[in-house]
Write a protein that holds these residues in place. Structure first.
Motif, mmCIF file in Angstrom:
data_model
loop_
_atom_site.group_PDB
_atom_site.id
_atom_site.type_symbol
_atom_site.label_atom_id
_atom_site.label_comp_id
_atom_site.label_asym_id
_atom_site.label_seq_id
_atom_site.Cartn_x
_atom_site.Cartn_y
_atom_site.Cartn_z
ATOM 1 N N ARG A 188 0.833 -1.204 0.000
ATOM 2 C CA ARG A 188 0.000 0.000 0.000
ATOM 3 C C ARG A 188 0.869 1.257 0.000
ATOM 4 O O ARG A 188 0.607 2.210 -0.748
ATOM 5 N N ALA A 189 1.907 1.260 0.826
ATOM 6 C CA ALA A 189 2.806 2.415 0.872
ATOM 7 C C ALA A 189 3.505 2.610 -0.471
ATOM 8 O O ALA A 189 3.640 3.740 -0.944
ATOM 9 N N HIS A 207 1.891 6.492 -7.010
ATOM 10 C CA HIS A 207 0.739 7.273 -7.453
ATOM 11 C C HIS A 207 1.023 8.776 -7.314
ATOM 12 O O HIS A 207 0.697 9.566 -8.183
ATOM 13 N N ARG A 208 1.650 9.163 -6.206
ATOM 14 C CA ARG A 208 1.965 10.575 -5.973
ATOM 15 C C ARG A 208 3.001 11.092 -6.974
ATOM 16 O O ARG A 208 2.980 12.250 -7.348
ATOM 17 N N ALA A 226 2.382 1.649 -3.459
ATOM 18 C CA ALA A 226 1.395 2.101 -4.435
ATOM 19 C C ALA A 226 1.108 3.594 -4.273
ATOM 20 O O ALA A 226 1.014 4.332 -5.278
ATOM 21 N N GLN A 227 0.981 4.046 -3.053
ATOM 22 C CA GLN A 227 0.737 5.464 -2.819
ATOM 23 C C GLN A 227 1.924 6.312 -3.244
ATOM 24 O O GLN A 227 1.753 7.394 -3.795
ATOM 25 N N THR A 228 3.115 5.814 -3.001
ATOM 26 C CA THR A 228 4.321 6.561 -3.410
ATOM 27 C C THR A 228 4.384 6.706 -4.916
ATOM 28 O O THR A 228 4.625 7.807 -5.428
#
Length: 80
Positions: A70-71, A77-78, A73-75
């Protein structure tokens, strides 16, 4: 997924596995007072102890894997 993302995901998976293994070892030591968790083929240990250790290990590995993925994927994505 581009090659950089794939390589990063692979590295993160390896790190999360090592982290989960270390976490499980510490949790098992605190919970049972024993240094080593039982293996499925350890006939010196009872069914309950073996199954509880397996369930705890699976929960810790699953939670760690999900948190790291999750971390990541968020990285990514940003940065897109």
């Amino acid at each position: 997924m581009n090659p950089v993302e794939k390589a990063t995901a692979l590295g993160m998976s390896l790190v999360s596995g090592a982290l989960a293994a270390a976490m499980f070892k510490q949790v098992w030591k605190l919970a049972s007072g024993q240094d080593n968790a039982p293996d499925a083929d350890d006939l010196e240990r009872g069914w309950t102890e073996v199954l509880v250790a397996a369930a705890l290990q699976g929960a810790i590995f699953g939670l760690t894997k999900a948190a790291v993925q999750r971390a990541g994927a968020q990285t990514f994505h940003r940065r897109s």
